[in-house]
Motif scaffolding. Structure first.
Motif, PDB file in Angstrom:
ATOM      1  N   VAL A   1      44.604 -30.015 -20.523  1.00 23.83           N
ATOM      2  CA  VAL A   1      45.604 -29.039 -20.956  1.00 23.83           C
ATOM      3  C   VAL A   1      46.917 -29.329 -20.227  1.00 23.83           C
ATOM      4  N   HIS A   2      47.976 -29.482 -21.011  1.00 29.27           N
ATOM      5  CA  HIS A   2      49.305 -29.747 -20.456  1.00 29.27           C
ATOM      6  C   HIS A   2      50.137 -28.473 -20.493  1.00 29.27           C
ATOM      7  N   LEU A   3      50.907 -28.287 -19.436  1.00 27.30           N
ATOM      8  CA  LEU A   3      51.786 -27.125 -19.334  1.00 27.30           C
ATOM      9  C   LEU A   3      53.204 -27.536 -19.703  1.00 27.30           C
ATOM     10  N   HIS A   4      53.860 -26.678 -20.473  1.00 27.23           N
ATOM     11  CA  HIS A   4      55.232 -26.915 -20.930  1.00 27.23           C
ATOM     12  C   HIS A   4      56.040 -25.632 -20.746  1.00 27.23           C
ATOM     13  N   LEU A   5      57.330 -25.793 -20.542  1.00 28.06           N
ATOM     14  CA  LEU A   5      58.217 -24.635 -20.572  1.00 28.06           C
ATOM     15  C   LEU A   5      58.449 -24.244 -22.021  1.00 28.06           C
ATOM     16  N   THR A   6      58.526 -22.959 -22.270  1.00 28.62           N
ATOM     17  CA  THR A   6      58.895 -22.459 -23.597  1.00 28.62           C
ATOM     18  C   THR A   6      60.405 -22.228 -23.600  1.00 28.62           C
TER      19      THR A   6
ATOM     20  N   ILE B   1      53.836 -27.971  -5.867  1.00 28.22           N
ATOM     21  CA  ILE B   1      54.325 -26.655  -5.449  1.00 28.22           C
ATOM     22  C   ILE B   1      53.857 -26.308  -4.044  1.00 28.22           C
ATOM     23  N   VAL B   2      54.770 -25.694  -3.308  1.00 28.16           N
ATOM     24  CA  VAL B   2      54.501 -25.309  -1.925  1.00 28.16           C
ATOM     25  C   VAL B   2      54.103 -23.840  -1.848  1.00 28.16           C
ATOM     26  N   CYS B   3      54.481 -23.065  -2.856  1.00 27.79           N
ATOM     27  CA  CYS B   3      54.284 -21.612  -2.823  1.00 27.79           C
ATOM     28  C   CYS B   3      52.830 -21.195  -2.822  1.00 27.79           C
ATOM     29  N   GLU B   4      51.968 -22.050  -3.314  1.00 19.48           N
ATOM     30  CA  GLU B   4      50.573 -21.651  -3.508  1.00 19.48           C
ATOM     31  C   GLU B   4      49.665 -22.756  -3.007  1.00 19.48           C
ATOM     32  N   SER B   5      48.690 -22.395  -2.210  1.00 14.06           N
ATOM     33  CA  SER B   5      47.693 -23.393  -1.826  1.00 14.06           C
ATOM     34  C   SER B   5      46.568 -23.334  -2.846  1.00 14.06           C
ATOM     35  N   GLY B   6      45.974 -24.455  -3.087  1.00 17.92           N
ATOM     36  CA  GLY B   6      44.921 -24.501  -4.093  1.00 17.92           C
ATOM     37  C   GLY B   6      45.513 -24.543  -5.486  1.00 17.92           C
ATOM     38  N   SER B   7      44.802 -23.995  -6.440  1.00 19.82           N
ATOM     39  CA  SER B   7      45.233 -24.046  -7.838  1.00 19.82           C
ATOM     40  C   SER B   7      46.207 -22.911  -8.155  1.00 19.82           C
ATOM     41  N   PRO B   8      47.282 -23.242  -8.834  1.00 18.25           N
ATOM     42  CA  PRO B   8      48.260 -22.206  -9.195  1.00 18.25           C
ATOM     43  C   PRO B   8      47.903 -21.476 -10.488  1.00 18.25           C
ATOM     44  N   SER B   9      46.638 -21.482 -10.876  1.00 17.14           N
ATOM     45  CA  SER B   9      46.241 -20.954 -12.185  1.00 17.14           C
ATOM     46  C   SER B   9      46.625 -19.487 -12.382  1.00 17.14           C
ATOM     47  N   ARG B  10      46.503 -18.683 -11.364  1.00 13.43           N
ATOM     48  CA  ARG B  10      46.825 -17.253 -11.480  1.00 13.43           C
ATOM     49  C   ARG B  10      48.309 -17.060 -11.822  1.00 13.43           C
ATOM     50  N   ILE B  11      49.159 -17.836 -11.177  1.00 18.69           N
ATOM     51  CA  ILE B  11      50.603 -17.724 -11.426  1.00 18.69           C
ATOM     52  C   ILE B  11      50.936 -18.253 -12.817  1.00 18.69           C
ATOM     53  N   VAL B  12      50.330 -19.379 -13.180  1.00 17.60           N
ATOM     54  CA  VAL B  12      50.560 -19.954 -14.512  1.00 17.60           C
ATOM     55  C   VAL B  12      50.086 -18.980 -15.580  1.00 17.60           C
ATOM     56  N   ASP B  13      48.936 -18.345 -15.374  1.00 15.49           N
ATOM     57  CA  ASP B  13      48.443 -17.361 -16.346  1.00 15.49           C
ATOM     58  C   ASP B  13      49.481 -16.265 -16.591  1.00 15.49           C
ATOM     59  N   ALA B  14      50.108 -15.782 -15.524  1.00 13.54           N
ATOM     60  CA  ALA B  14      51.130 -14.739 -15.668  1.00 13.54           C
ATOM     61  C   ALA B  14      52.340 -15.259 -16.440  1.00 13.54           C
ATOM     62  N   LEU B  15      52.721 -16.511 -16.178  1.00 10.58           N
ATOM     63  CA  LEU B  15      53.856 -17.095 -16.891  1.00 10.58           C
ATOM     64  C   LEU B  15      53.535 -17.341 -18.363  1.00 10.58           C
ATOM     65  N   VAL B  16      52.278 -17.673 -18.670  1.00  9.77           N
ATOM     66  CA  VAL B  16      51.848 -17.845 -20.057  1.00  9.77           C
ATOM     67  C   VAL B  16      51.877 -16.480 -20.765  1.00  9.77           C
ATOM     68  N   ARG B  17      51.348 -15.433 -20.116  1.00 17.22           N
ATOM     69  CA  ARG B  17      51.367 -14.081 -20.707  1.00 17.22           C
ATOM     70  C   ARG B  17      52.797 -13.630 -20.979  1.00 17.22           C
ATOM     71  N   ARG B  18      53.695 -13.992 -20.103  1.00 16.86           N
ATOM     72  CA  ARG B  18      55.100 -13.614 -20.251  1.00 16.86           C
ATOM     73  C   ARG B  18      55.791 -14.423 -21.353  1.00 16.86           C
ATOM     74  N   GLY B  19      55.234 -15.571 -21.707  1.00 11.32           N
ATOM     75  CA  GLY B  19      55.836 -16.412 -22.730  1.00 11.32           C
ATOM     76  C   GLY B  19      56.793 -17.454 -22.174  1.00 11.32           C
ATOM     77  N   ALA B  20      56.770 -17.685 -20.864  1.00 18.38           N
ATOM     78  CA  ALA B  20      57.669 -18.654 -20.238  1.00 18.38           C
ATOM     79  C   ALA B  20      57.057 -20.053 -20.171  1.00 18.38           C
TER      80      ALA B  20
ATOM     81  N   GLU C   1      48.058 -31.407 -11.616  1.00 20.17           N
ATOM     82  CA  GLU C   1      49.293 -32.123 -11.283  1.00 20.17           C
ATOM     83  C   GLU C   1      50.343 -31.160 -10.744  1.00 20.17           C
ATOM     84  N   LEU C   2      50.473 -30.013 -11.380  1.00 17.74           N
ATOM     85  CA  LEU C   2      51.422 -29.004 -10.926  1.00 17.74           C
ATOM     86  C   LEU C   2      51.117 -28.608  -9.484  1.00 17.74           C
ATOM     87  N   GLY C   3      49.842 -28.431  -9.173  1.00 19.93           N
ATOM     88  CA  GLY C   3      49.425 -28.050  -7.825  1.00 19.93           C
ATOM     89  C   GLY C   3      49.829 -29.045  -6.757  1.00 19.93           C
ATOM     90  N   ARG C   4      50.059 -30.301  -7.124  1.00 21.56           N
ATOM     91  CA  ARG C   4      50.478 -31.321  -6.156  1.00 21.56           C
ATOM     92  C   ARG C   4      51.966 -31.256  -5.827  1.00 21.56           C
TER      93      ARG C   4
END
Length: 164
Positions: free
Chosen positions: A103-108, A71-90, A66-69
């Motif tokens: 799996v649902h994504l939420h802001l921390t 965002i304009v910054c990334e074509s395809g799946s934004p998983s790599r960017i989300v992984d970095a944001l999860v590691r950061r705790g955001a 759903e997130l991928g539908r």
């Protein structure tokens, strides 16, 4: 008819203007991204990460698909960017209540705290654009660019985010 001195090829005025538009869009995109990246750097964010946090702030919870539908910054799946944001705790991941495979994504709390800085940066970039382009020109530009991306995946994402 004009001649491209670099290649020696003749092109019509219309083709020359169309090529200018293509390169002006590329130049504006690069300059805008440079300014955005420079202003986000003190907050430890990239433009793509900031876009994901902004989208989540207005539409969470979202699955990765759903997130991928949106965002304009990334074509395809934004998983790599989300992984970095999860590691950061955001951003956090949580299993779905009905289907735990989803799996649902939420802001921390940290992600929400970053939004104020992102909004300040977005306002500064929007202000820089408004300083260079008057409101009438801005409307013409929005209309023209929407015409260029209409019917494309990226155009659909912009429409989902901002309406038509």
């Amino acid at each position: 008819m004009s001649v491209d001195t670099a290649s020696g090829h003749a092109e019509t005025r219309e083709a020359s203007q169309a090529n200018q538009v293509r390169y002006l869009i590329l130049a504006a995109q690069r300059e805008g991204n440079r300014q955005l990246a420079q202003n986000l750097r003190p907050h430890g964010l990239t433009p793509a990460q900031a876009e994901i946090l902004v989208v989540l702030s207005t539409r969470e919870p979202l699955t990765l698909a759903e997130l991928g539908r949106f965002i304009v910054c990334e074509s395809g799946s934004p998983s790599r960017i989300v992984d970095a944001l999860v590691r950061r705790g955001a951003v956090s991941r949580a299993p779905g209540l009905v289907d735990r495979r989803v799996v649902h994504l939420h802001l921390t709390t940290e992600g929400r705290e970053l939004l104020a800085a992102i909004r300040d940066v977005d306002s500064a970039v929007a202000g820089a654009i408004a300083d260079r382009i008057n409101p009438d020109q801005l409307q013409v530009l929005v209309t023209a660019l929407r015409g260029l991306v209409d019917g494309t995946d990226a155009g659909a994402k912009v429409t989902r985010r901002f309406g038509s």
